[in-house]
Write an enzyme that holds these catalytic residues in place. Structure first.
Site, PDB file in Angstrom:
ATOM      1  N   ASP A   8       0.751  -1.099  -0.024  1.00  0.00           N
ATOM      2  CA  ASP A   8      -0.091   0.250  -0.178  1.00  0.00           C
ATOM      3  C   ASP A   8       0.883   1.109   0.073  1.00  0.00           C
ATOM      4  O   ASP A   8       1.594   1.395   0.815  1.00  0.00           O
ATOM      5  CB  ASP A   8      -0.905  -0.086   1.165  1.00  0.00           C
ATOM      6  CG  ASP A   8      -1.818   1.323   1.196  1.00  0.00           C
ATOM      7  OD1 ASP A   8      -1.783   1.853   0.346  1.00  0.00           O
ATOM      8  OD2 ASP A   8      -2.688   1.409   2.095  1.00  0.00           O
TER       9      ASP A   8
ATOM     10  N   SER B   6       2.873  11.681 -14.633  1.00  0.00           N
ATOM     11  CA  SER B   6       1.847  12.633 -14.393  1.00  0.00           C
ATOM     12  C   SER B   6       0.565  12.436 -15.039  1.00  0.00           C
ATOM     13  O   SER B   6       0.266  11.146 -15.410  1.00  0.00           O
ATOM     14  CB  SER B   6       2.226  13.928 -14.545  1.00  0.00           C
ATOM     15  OG  SER B   6       1.739  14.866 -14.121  1.00  0.00           O
ATOM     16  N   SER B   7       0.161  13.531 -15.871  1.00  0.00           N
ATOM     17  CA  SER B   7      -0.996  13.517 -16.483  1.00  0.00           C
ATOM     18  C   SER B   7      -1.318  14.902 -17.299  1.00  0.00           C
ATOM     19  O   SER B   7      -0.714  15.698 -16.840  1.00  0.00           O
ATOM     20  CB  SER B   7      -2.119  13.021 -15.749  1.00  0.00           C
ATOM     21  OG  SER B   7      -3.544  13.444 -16.613  1.00  0.00           O
TER      22      SER B   7
ATOM     23  N   TYR C 201      -6.989  15.836  -8.350  1.00  0.00           N
ATOM     24  CA  TYR C 201      -6.023  14.965  -9.227  1.00  0.00           C
ATOM     25  C   TYR C 201      -5.443  15.758  -9.938  1.00  0.00           C
ATOM     26  O   TYR C 201      -4.060  15.537 -10.089  1.00  0.00           O
ATOM     27  CB  TYR C 201      -7.203  14.148 -10.012  1.00  0.00           C
ATOM     28  CG  TYR C 201      -6.362  13.271 -11.196  1.00  0.00           C
ATOM     29  CD1 TYR C 201      -6.013  12.017 -10.715  1.00  0.00           C
ATOM     30  CD2 TYR C 201      -6.606  13.898 -12.524  1.00  0.00           C
ATOM     31  CE1 TYR C 201      -5.428  11.144 -11.841  1.00  0.00           C
ATOM     32  CE2 TYR C 201      -5.697  12.810 -13.123  1.00  0.00           C
ATOM     33  CZ  TYR C 201      -5.110  11.592 -13.100  1.00  0.00           C
ATOM     34  OH  TYR C 201      -4.427  10.904 -13.959  1.00  0.00           O
TER      35      TYR C 201
ATOM     36  N   LYS D 200      -0.965  16.288 -10.004  1.00  0.00           N
ATOM     37  CA  LYS D 200      -0.498  15.704 -11.099  1.00  0.00           C
ATOM     38  C   LYS D 200       0.593  16.955 -11.309  1.00  0.00           C
ATOM     39  O   LYS D 200       1.659  16.671 -11.934  1.00  0.00           O
ATOM     40  CB  LYS D 200      -1.251  15.351 -12.141  1.00  0.00           C
ATOM     41  CG  LYS D 200      -1.976  13.945 -12.079  1.00  0.00           C
ATOM     42  CD  LYS D 200      -0.951  12.849 -11.888  1.00  0.00           C
ATOM     43  CE  LYS D 200      -1.474  11.570 -11.925  1.00  0.00           C
ATOM     44  NZ  LYS D 200      -0.832  10.337 -11.605  1.00  0.00           N
TER      45      LYS D 200
END
Length: 253
Positions: free
Chosen positions: A64, A138-139, A152, A156
């Protein structure tokens, strides 16, 4: 081209499915020795067994990553098992999209702090490598405002900032640090298959934003990551490599 990864030791979080699994498989195919983790024991064992069946030298562990002590212990055990660490890839995301303090806390603990803790634990080992690198997934949601703004997208974006700082601070030690920002990535059991089944309107909207007419595959994102992990990328540090098929419209200057 030989990516010079043969025998290198790479740690990957979230390596049992999707992008992470493609990264593990791709690195192993290049001859790297890969330790990966994911939260679910069954998924880890299944992935490990399947990849070892192809001749890959991989070791999977259920971890985790929101547990700082657990991720530090995994890094230490992996370094001991393989005799060092050459690169780390922080791939896990909580995918906590939407309002509410719980999503903010989950995004902070999983997306951002697991990366920080992984790097902190691995740094003494990376300092002994002659081709050390850090890569964070990342995004594109971190560089533009889209449906995943809020926790979110913010975390990122923070990842890219964190990695850029690492690149500058660790350059004198010969340690590179980069980010990869994928766009929509579709795979069985993934978030976009779930959206396709449960929110077809959002799925159609997202598909319509892709000028290629499709979403990406895990292997396409993995290629970007593996290219940056490779010692061939010795002069690339502090970059955010966007792998989105021209989905995002921002100009990187």
């Amino acid at each position: 081209m030989d990516l010079l990864l043969d025998g290198r030791v790479v740690l990957v979080t979230g390596g049992s499915r999707g992008i992470g699994r493609a990264i593990v498989a791709g690195l192993a195919a290049e001859g790297a020795r890969v330790a990966f983790c994911a939260r679910g024991e069954d998924g880890v064992r299944a992935c490990e067994t399947e990849l070892r069946g192809t001749g890959a030298e991989v070791t999977g562990t259920a971890v985790d990553v929101a547990d700082g002590d657990a991720i530090a212990a995994w890094v230490a055990a992996s370094a001991e098992h393989y005799g060092g660490i050459d690169a780390v890839v922080a791939n896990v995301s909580a995918l906590a999209i939407g309002p509410g303090e719980e999503n903010w806390r989950s995004s902070f603990d999983v997306d951002l702090m697991h990366t920080v803790r992984m790097v902190d634990a691995a740094l003494p080992h990376l300092q002994r490598s002659d081709a050390a690198s850090i890569t964070a997934v990342s995004s594109v949601s971190g560089r533009e405002i889209d449906f995943a703004d809020g926790s979110y997208g913010v975390m990122k974006a923070a990842l890219v900032h964190y990695v850029s700082g690492l690149a500058f601070d660790l350059a004198p030690q010969g340690i590179r640090a980069n980010a990869v920002s994928p766009g929509n990535v579709y795979f069985p059991g993934g978030v976009w298959e779930n959206v396709e089944q449960n929110d077809p309107q959002l799925f159609a909207h997202a598909m319509g934003l892709n000028p290629t007419g499709r979403m990406g595959t895990p292997e396409e994102t993995a290629y970007a990551v593996i290219s940056l992990v490779s010692p061939r990328a010795s002069r690339i540090s502090g970059t955010n490599l966007v792998a989105d098929g021209a989905l995002s419209r921002g100009v990187q200057l």
